[in-house]
Every structure is written in C-alpha cells, then in structure tokens.
Design a protein around this motif. Structure first.
Motif, mmCIF file in Angstrom:
data_model
loop_
_atom_site.group_PDB
_atom_site.id
_atom_site.type_symbol
_atom_site.label_atom_id
_atom_site.label_comp_id
_atom_site.label_asym_id
_atom_site.label_seq_id
_atom_site.Cartn_x
_atom_site.Cartn_y
_atom_site.Cartn_z
ATOM 1 N N LEU A 275 4.032 -22.602 -9.515
ATOM 2 C CA LEU A 275 4.079 -21.839 -8.274
ATOM 3 C C LEU A 275 3.764 -20.360 -8.461
ATOM 4 N N VAL A 276 4.257 -19.763 -9.532
ATOM 5 C CA VAL A 276 4.059 -18.323 -9.725
ATOM 6 C C VAL A 276 2.576 -17.951 -9.807
ATOM 7 N N PRO A 277 1.755 -18.614 -10.634
ATOM 8 C CA PRO A 277 0.334 -18.232 -10.678
ATOM 9 C C PRO A 277 -0.367 -18.374 -9.326
ATOM 10 N N LEU A 278 -0.052 -19.436 -8.586
ATOM 11 C CA LEU A 278 -0.678 -19.628 -7.277
ATOM 12 C C LEU A 278 -0.251 -18.538 -6.301
ATOM 13 N N ALA A 279 1.033 -18.215 -6.296
ATOM 14 C CA ALA A 279 1.534 -17.189 -5.380
ATOM 15 C C ALA A 279 0.935 -15.825 -5.702
ATOM 16 N N VAL B 273 12.206 -20.822 -7.956
ATOM 17 C CA VAL B 273 11.459 -19.586 -8.186
ATOM 18 C C VAL B 273 10.839 -19.037 -6.900
ATOM 19 N N ARG B 274 10.690 -19.866 -5.898
ATOM 20 C CA ARG B 274 10.065 -19.427 -4.643
ATOM 21 C C ARG B 274 10.789 -18.213 -4.055
ATOM 22 N N SER B 275 12.105 -18.179 -4.159
ATOM 23 C CA SER B 275 12.864 -17.062 -3.580
ATOM 24 C C SER B 275 12.627 -15.748 -4.338
ATOM 25 N N ALA B 276 12.187 -15.821 -5.580
ATOM 26 C CA ALA B 276 11.941 -14.614 -6.386
ATOM 27 C C ALA B 276 10.514 -14.097 -6.262
ATOM 28 N N LEU B 277 9.632 -14.834 -5.615
ATOM 29 C CA LEU B 277 8.222 -14.459 -5.562
ATOM 30 C C LEU B 277 7.958 -13.109 -4.889
ATOM 31 N N PRO B 278 8.593 -12.790 -3.756
ATOM 32 C CA PRO B 278 8.332 -11.466 -3.161
ATOM 33 C C PRO B 278 8.729 -10.318 -4.094
ATOM 34 N N ALA B 279 9.887 -10.412 -4.735
ATOM 35 C CA ALA B 279 10.325 -9.353 -5.660
ATOM 36 C C ALA B 279 9.391 -9.258 -6.861
ATOM 37 N N LEU B 280 8.920 -10.396 -7.352
ATOM 38 C CA LEU B 280 7.996 -10.401 -8.486
ATOM 39 C C LEU B 280 6.678 -9.722 -8.104
ATOM 40 N N ALA B 281 6.143 -10.069 -6.946
ATOM 41 C CA ALA B 281 4.892 -9.449 -6.489
ATOM 42 C C ALA B 281 5.078 -7.944 -6.283
ATOM 43 N N ASP B 282 6.220 -7.539 -5.732
ATOM 44 C CA ASP B 282 6.491 -6.109 -5.545
ATOM 45 C C ASP B 282 6.554 -5.383 -6.883
ATOM 46 N N ALA B 283 7.244 -5.974 -7.856
ATOM 47 C CA ALA B 283 7.356 -5.355 -9.180
ATOM 48 C C ALA B 283 5.987 -5.210 -9.829
ATOM 49 N N LEU B 284 5.162 -6.225 -9.714
ATOM 50 C CA LEU B 284 3.822 -6.156 -10.297
ATOM 51 C C LEU B 284 2.950 -5.123 -9.585
ATOM 52 N N SER B 285 3.090 -5.035 -8.284
ATOM 53 C CA SER B 285 2.318 -4.045 -7.524
ATOM 54 C C SER B 285 2.736 -2.629 -7.893
ATOM 55 N N ALA B 286 4.036 -2.432 -8.087
ATOM 56 C CA ALA B 286 4.556 -1.093 -8.359
ATOM 57 C C ALA B 286 4.317 -0.637 -9.796
ATOM 58 N N THR B 287 4.508 -1.528 -10.762
ATOM 59 C CA THR B 287 4.472 -1.115 -12.166
ATOM 60 C C THR B 287 3.346 -1.736 -12.978
ATOM 61 N N CYS C 297 3.482 -4.638 -14.383
ATOM 62 C CA CYS C 297 3.994 -5.652 -15.303
ATOM 63 C C CYS C 297 5.366 -6.117 -14.836
ATOM 64 N N ALA C 298 5.731 -7.309 -15.259
ATOM 65 C CA ALA C 298 7.033 -7.881 -14.924
ATOM 66 C C ALA C 298 7.317 -9.010 -15.895
ATOM 67 N N VAL C 299 8.590 -9.294 -16.088
ATOM 68 C CA VAL C 299 9.004 -10.426 -16.909
ATOM 69 C C VAL C 299 9.845 -11.325 -16.022
ATOM 70 N N LEU C 300 9.485 -12.587 -15.973
ATOM 71 C CA LEU C 300 10.216 -13.569 -15.188
ATOM 72 C C LEU C 300 10.908 -14.524 -16.152
ATOM 73 N N VAL C 301 12.213 -14.584 -16.073
ATOM 74 C CA VAL C 301 12.991 -15.492 -16.910
ATOM 75 C C VAL C 301 13.704 -16.459 -15.982
ATOM 76 N N ALA C 302 13.478 -17.754 -16.197
ATOM 77 C CA ALA C 302 14.097 -18.782 -15.363
ATOM 78 C C ALA C 302 14.168 -20.078 -16.160
ATOM 79 N N ARG D 82 -6.371 -10.753 -12.542
ATOM 80 C CA ARG D 82 -6.132 -12.015 -13.232
ATOM 81 C C ARG D 82 -4.646 -12.185 -13.542
ATOM 82 N N ILE D 83 -4.132 -13.369 -13.328
ATOM 83 C CA ILE D 83 -2.749 -13.720 -13.646
ATOM 84 C C ILE D 83 -2.811 -14.615 -14.883
ATOM 85 N N VAL D 84 -2.091 -14.282 -15.940
ATOM 86 C CA VAL D 84 -2.130 -15.043 -17.185
ATOM 87 C C VAL D 84 -0.735 -15.592 -17.480
ATOM 88 N N VAL D 85 -0.668 -16.895 -17.765
ATOM 89 C CA VAL D 85 0.586 -17.564 -18.113
ATOM 90 C C VAL D 85 0.367 -18.306 -19.426
#
Length: 131
Positions: free
Chosen positions: A44-48, A14-28, A30-35, A56-59
């Motif tokens: 890793l995702v909540p910490l990143a 998931v580390r390689s997807a973190l920049p795209a996830l952060a960008d999606a959340l910043s832009a919109t 919301c985001a859905v991560l499926v892995a 707040r980040i909720v998982v």
C-alpha cells in the motif's frame, strides 16, 4: 494510485499512517516507517506515495521471489497486469513496458513506484557492490 478504502485487501493498519507519511516526505524529503509484518508497508505505501508525491519511491525487498510477489500484489490492487504501471526486473527475469518506470541497478531487490508508474527490482546483494 492507491485503491479506495473498502477495496478488498486494502483496509490494512498502515492506511491510517499514509497522510502523516506523505506529509513527512513532503516536508523533509525522508521518512522511516516501522510497522509489524502484514500491515501494508510493501503493497500500500508505494502505491499511495506514487499517487501523492513526485519522484521515485524505493522499497527494499530481500529476494527475487518477494520482488515478484510484491509486483503481482500491487498490480492486482490497481486492477492491472504486471508489466504496466507496476512491473519488476530481477536477475534473469523482467516484466515491464514503456509505462513502467524503472530505475537503479543490480543489487538488493527494490520495488519502486514513481509519480505514476512503478517497478519492482529484485536480486541478491553482491559482495563489494552497494545499491
């Protein structure tokens, strides 16, 4: 808050997807991560995101045991004890401090990490109660 690459146990897919996830959340907002299981979504995702985004980040976590385990793992990854920046609050048990950001109410388990501090909430869904 994310440990640097090369830290044992953090070189997960998931580390390689973190920049795209952060960008999606910043832009919109919301985001859905499926892995698949074991890729680092819970730890890793909540910490990143806590280190990259305000708020707040909720998982969701299904059980109290999972919420406690997630808190222990995230705290260990940043070299802290549970109850500091990462803590948890489940029915009948809580480990948090003034440094732990905690939100929400009883209901499904929710590990959360905010722009800095994090917390893990856990519990069972009660009939008639929505998170």
């Amino acid at each position: 808050m994310l440990p640097p690459p090369g830290t044992p146990g953090t070189d997960l897919p998931v580390r390689s997807a973190l920049p795209a996830l952060a960008d999606a959340l910043s832009a919109t907002g919301c985001a859905v991560l499926v892995a698949p299981p074991g890729t680092g979504k819970t730890t890793l995702v909540p910490l990143a995101l806590a280190g990259a985004l305000p708020g707040r980040i909720v998982v969701a976590e299904p059980r109290r045991v999972a919420a406690r385990a997630a808190a222990r793992r995230m705290a260990a990854l940043i070299g802290e004890a549970v109850g500091g920046r990462v803590g948890y609050s489940v029915r009948g048990d809580s480990r948090r401090s003034a440094a732990t950001h905690r939100g929400g109410h009883d209901g499904p388990a929710r590990p959360t990490a905010a722009g800095g501090p994090g917390a893990v909430r856990g519990g069972r869904r009660r009939p008639g109660r929505m998170p």
